[in-house]
Design a protein around this motif. Structure first.
Motif, PDB file in Angstrom:
ATOM      1  N   CYS A  36     -55.964  69.953 -53.321  1.00  0.00           N
ATOM      2  CA  CYS A  36     -55.705  71.360 -52.989  1.00  0.00           C
ATOM      3  C   CYS A  36     -55.992  71.690 -51.529  1.00  0.00           C
ATOM      4  N   GLU A 159     -46.984  64.110 -49.214  1.00  0.00           N
ATOM      5  CA  GLU A 159     -47.046  65.567 -49.341  1.00  0.00           C
ATOM      6  C   GLU A 159     -46.216  66.089 -50.521  1.00  0.00           C
ATOM      7  N   ARG A 162     -48.178  65.220 -53.611  1.00  0.00           N
ATOM      8  CA  ARG A 162     -49.370  66.083 -53.724  1.00  0.00           C
ATOM      9  C   ARG A 162     -48.983  67.440 -54.293  1.00  0.00           C
ATOM     10  N   GLN A 163     -47.925  68.031 -53.766  1.00  0.00           N
ATOM     11  CA  GLN A 163     -47.501  69.341 -54.235  1.00  0.00           C
ATOM     12  C   GLN A 163     -47.028  69.291 -55.687  1.00  0.00           C
ATOM     13  N   THR A 164     -46.405  68.200 -56.073  1.00  0.00           N
ATOM     14  CA  THR A 164     -45.961  68.042 -57.462  1.00  0.00           C
ATOM     15  C   THR A 164     -47.153  68.043 -58.408  1.00  0.00           C
ATOM     16  N   LEU A 166     -50.210  69.150 -57.791  1.00  0.00           N
ATOM     17  CA  LEU A 166     -50.929  70.413 -57.697  1.00  0.00           C
ATOM     18  C   LEU A 166     -50.228  71.517 -58.483  1.00  0.00           C
ATOM     19  N   SER A 167     -48.907  71.524 -58.472  1.00  0.00           N
ATOM     20  CA  SER A 167     -48.138  72.574 -59.149  1.00  0.00           C
ATOM     21  C   SER A 167     -48.106  72.373 -60.658  1.00  0.00           C
TER      22      SER A 167
END
Length: 285
Positions: A36, A159, A162-164, A166-167
């Motif tokens: 995060c 990146e 990571r966003q995948t 985290l979401s």
């Protein structure tokens, strides 16, 4: 309000001994969460989940690491590999995926259909949890500073992954397709869960592919955006919770795994896999 207590002339706070002043300070555990990106106290957590190691520990909590390369010698590691990289909430988030992966090899609530002697189709998988599990494991490996995971370097793909994670949205099945090989015992009586290997990076069809071996499964995941041949997507984990799995004894699993990365170099393996897929689609129609 309590009055402040001034230090004594020798610089030592009243009520403390000289030996207390020389005690080493506890190292700070505050840092930036790899997932995060918040600055917070980081948890000491496993990169590959702890449950994986339970099957491979000896009496001293050591485990052998098998090399993917032919002729390589096993290494001995002490305890499961941990690192402070995630904030509490992020560790809890990925822990949900780890918990699902722990029960996945037991195939609870999952139906299987034998397509050929070595090819199974599974149904009833939680697509989101299993896909996010392997992507979270891949990202934690990338973020790790331990030599064991030095082969994992996601570069510009870090990146988006990571966003995948985290979401909590794994995206469609053709984004980072996941393929599995079941590494079974010689008599095909069950998964060979007592094996673990260092992650390996490969290239195929212009794509970067990583594979992990643990929990009786070889996990093969693509991280880049170039298109694969159609059979890769057809055999990968689908959004409807189905997947095609090749079951092979341990001695034959590594060559098959390499064939996913280098089918263009071994036309006979590609022909076999294509034949499996054609038979699968014939039976499905």
């Amino acid at each position: 309000m309590l009055p402040l207590m001034p230090p004594a002339a020798n610089g030592i706070m009243p009520g403390r001994s000289l030996s207390d002043s020389n005690m080493p300070r506890k190292l700070s555990t505050v840092g930036q969460c790899a997932l995060c990106l918040a600055t917070a106290e980081l948890r000491q957590s496993h990169i590959i989940p702890e449950h994986v190691y339970q099957h491979v520990y000896d009496d001293l909590s050591r485990f052998p690491v098998l090399p993917f390369s032919t002729g390589g010698r096993p290494q001995i590691k002490q305890h499961g590999l941990k690192e402070r990289s995630l904030y509490h909430d992020c560790e809890q988030r990925t822990g949900l995926y780890d918990s699902y992966a722990k029960t996945f090899p037991q195939w609870r609530g999952i139906s299987s259909e034998r397509v050929t002697s070595e090819l199974l189709r599974l149904r009833g998988i939680d697509y989101a949890k299993l896909k996010l599990f392997i992507l979270a494991t891949l990202f934690r490996s990338h973020a790790s500073k331990q030599p064991f995971f030095s082969t994992v370097n996601l570069g510009p793909h870090a990146e988006p992954i990571r966003q995948t994670v985290l979401s909590g949205d794994p995206g469609p099945s053709d984004r980072h397709p996941l393929t599995l090989i079941a590494v079974v015992k010689g008599d095909y009586s069950g998964l060979e869960v007592g094996m673990i290997s260092q992650p390996e990076r490969m290239r195929a069809d212009g794509n970067v592919i990583y594979r992990f071996l643990f929990g009786g499964l070889m996990w093969i995941v693509s991280v880049s955006s170039h298109r694969h041949p159609s059979y890769v997507y057809e055999g990968a984990l689908q959004e409807d919770g189905s997947i095609m799995i090749i079951a092979r004894p341990a001695a034959g699993a590594s060559p098959i795994a390499k064939s996913f990365g280098h089918l263009h170099q071994k036309p006979e393996l590609r022909t076999i896999f294509d034949a499996h897929m054609r038979r699968f689609h014939t039976r499905d129609d």
